[in-house]
Design an enzyme around this catalytic site. Structure first.
Site, PDB file in Angstrom:
ATOM      1  N   GLU A 197      13.836   0.082  26.588  1.00 20.09           N
ATOM      2  CA  GLU A 197      14.895   0.317  25.610  1.00 20.09           C
ATOM      3  C   GLU A 197      14.589  -0.319  24.251  1.00 20.09           C
ATOM      4  OE1 GLU A 197      18.949  -0.202  27.441  1.00 20.09           O
ATOM      5  OE2 GLU A 197      17.725  -0.933  29.108  1.00 20.09           O
ATOM      6  N   SER A 232      20.532   1.710  30.535  1.00 22.19           N
ATOM      7  CA  SER A 232      20.578   2.898  29.686  1.00 22.19           C
ATOM      8  C   SER A 232      20.159   4.171  30.411  1.00 22.19           C
ATOM      9  CB  SER A 232      19.706   2.714  28.439  1.00 22.19           C
ATOM     10  OG  SER A 232      20.304   1.828  27.541  1.00 22.19           O
ATOM     11  N   TYR A 244      21.767   8.161  23.222  1.00 20.81           N
ATOM     12  CA  TYR A 244      21.308   7.670  21.923  1.00 20.81           C
ATOM     13  C   TYR A 244      20.922   8.734  20.903  1.00 20.81           C
ATOM     14  CZ  TYR A 244      21.300   3.383  24.578  1.00 20.81           C
ATOM     15  OH  TYR A 244      21.694   2.336  25.363  1.00 20.81           O
ATOM     16  N   ARG A 297      30.485  -3.894  29.095  1.00 24.95           N
ATOM     17  CA  ARG A 297      31.009  -2.533  29.215  1.00 24.95           C
ATOM     18  C   ARG A 297      30.814  -2.056  30.642  1.00 24.95           C
ATOM     19  NH1 ARG A 297      27.384   0.738  27.006  1.00 24.95           N
ATOM     20  NH2 ARG A 297      27.153   1.815  28.994  1.00 24.95           N
ATOM     21  N   ASP A 341      30.969   0.992  33.493  1.00 25.84           N
ATOM     22  CA  ASP A 341      30.861   2.441  33.613  1.00 25.84           C
ATOM     23  C   ASP A 341      31.441   2.898  34.947  1.00 25.84           C
ATOM     24  OD1 ASP A 341      29.554   2.502  31.176  1.00 25.84           O
ATOM     25  OD2 ASP A 341      27.558   2.380  32.087  1.00 25.84           O
ATOM     26  N   GLU A 397      28.472   0.316  37.238  1.00 30.31           N
ATOM     27  CA  GLU A 397      27.751  -0.888  36.831  1.00 30.31           C
ATOM     28  C   GLU A 397      28.412  -1.515  35.621  1.00 30.31           C
ATOM     29  OE1 GLU A 397      23.978   0.211  34.346  1.00 30.31           O
ATOM     30  OE2 GLU A 397      24.065   1.597  36.042  1.00 30.31           O
ATOM     31  N   ASN A 457      27.351  -3.392  31.950  1.00 30.65           N
ATOM     32  CA  ASN A 457      26.305  -3.624  30.969  1.00 30.65           C
ATOM     33  C   ASN A 457      26.680  -4.873  30.168  1.00 30.65           C
ATOM     34  OD1 ASN A 457      24.661  -3.522  28.639  1.00 30.65           O
ATOM     35  ND2 ASN A 457      24.547  -1.293  28.720  1.00 30.65           N
ATOM     36  N   GLY A 489      25.208  -1.290  23.827  1.00 33.51           N
ATOM     37  CA  GLY A 489      24.548  -0.817  22.620  1.00 33.51           C
ATOM     38  C   GLY A 489      25.406  -0.997  21.377  1.00 33.51           C
TER      39      GLY A 489
END
Length: 301
Positions: A14, A142, A207, A246, A248, A262, A264, A268
């Site tokens: 990443e 990601s 992205y 964050r 998900d 999961e 994060n 981002g």
């Protein structure tokens, strides 16, 4: 004047995303009057330590993926005694290891999908779970290396041939809608629905401009919105996260099932990223979000 070193780039898959996140952060903090030192992190640890000598007041960790999000850089900064943004060693390492994180979530009573840890080579011979299922690296972020294996497709051999991520997780596929919830310390911000332009919310959809559409707040029953925010905050706390994270989810409308995928710990901070969108939705613009992260920086916590 507070001196902030912004770590970005790194050695993970990443790296390009981190370079974008870092550039955004550098511009935002400079605009607020911070003295900012951008540091492009490479495999040269000595160069990194030299760049952090004399020590800045704060390190803004804008790294993503392995070595930047898994507790490695956090351990270096703890050793150097420099306060840094986002989660510490333990929470970072737990969240990055999908199997360890799911064990923590399950112990906390949070809803997760059944899974197995596999040697990816076994895909050449058989399906490790009933179809459909997802194959993902245990230690990447990601959506790097994520594959959905559907009934009737012949992707298993290709996955084995192309795999270079180490341990793999096979997880039962949860149909439905893709949701995410940002958390700032003890506050769940909002629920966003992610509508990818292609088959699923992969690295490109995350992205690339136009790769996905984000609906914030997601159009959901009030009880699902509330439940998603509660689970996101509980997951943040169960892992011991600090600052921003964050979570998900998948939401299966047919069954009413909400499944945590999961967390994060280094969300981002690019122009297409979800956490800044949610912060803006609740009245916190991007510079204010970055300043909040700097204020929450800590060390050896």
């Amino acid at each position: 004047m507070t001196r902030v070193a912004v770590l970005y780039g790194g050695m993970s898959a990443e790296r390009e995303v981190s370079l974008t996140s870092g550039a955004q952060v550098v511009a935002a903090l400079r605009g607020l009057g911070f003295e900012v030192l951008p540091v492009d992190v490479t495999a040269d640890l000595g160069a990194l330590i030299a760049a952090l000598t004399p020590a800045p007041d704060v390190v803004f960790n804008a790294l993503h993926g392995r070595f930047g999000e898994d507790g490695t850089i956090q351990g270096v900064l703890d050793y150097l005694g420099i306060p840094y943004t986002h989660s510490g060693v333990r929470a970072s390492a737990l969240a990055m290891d999908k199997a360890a994180a799911k064990a923590v979530f399950a112990a906390a009573g949070l809803p997760v999908a059944p899974h197995r840890i596999i040697d990816v080579a076994e895909l050449a011979d058989h399906d490790p779970l009933p179809l459909p299922y997802v194959v993902k690296p245990v230690n990447e972020g990601s959506s790097v290396g994520v594959h959905i294996v559907q009934p009737g497709d012949n992707s298993r051999a290709r996955i084995v041939e192309e795999w270079h991520y180490g341990p793999a997780m096979a997880e039962l596929y949860v149909p439905g809608r893709e949701l995410t919830v940002g958390v700032l310390e003890d506050r769940a911000l909002a629920v966003t629905e992610i509508l990818p332009a292609e088959k699923f919310y992969d690295y490109h959809a995350k992205y690339a401009a136009g790769g996905s559409r984000h609906v914030v707040p997601a159009q959901l029953p009030a009880e699902i919105t509330q439940r998603a925010k509660e689970i996101a905050l509980a997951a943040h706390q169960a892992l011991g996260c600090r600052g921003a994270s964050r979570a998900d989810f998948r939401y299966d409308e047919a069954s009413g099932r909400l499944v945590l995928l999961e967390v994060n710990t280094q969300p981002g901070l690019t122009p297409t990223s979800l956490l800044p969108e949610q912060a803006a939705h609740v009245g916190m613009d991007f510079p204010a979000l970055c300043a909040w992260m700097v204020e929450k920086a800590a060390c050896r916590a």
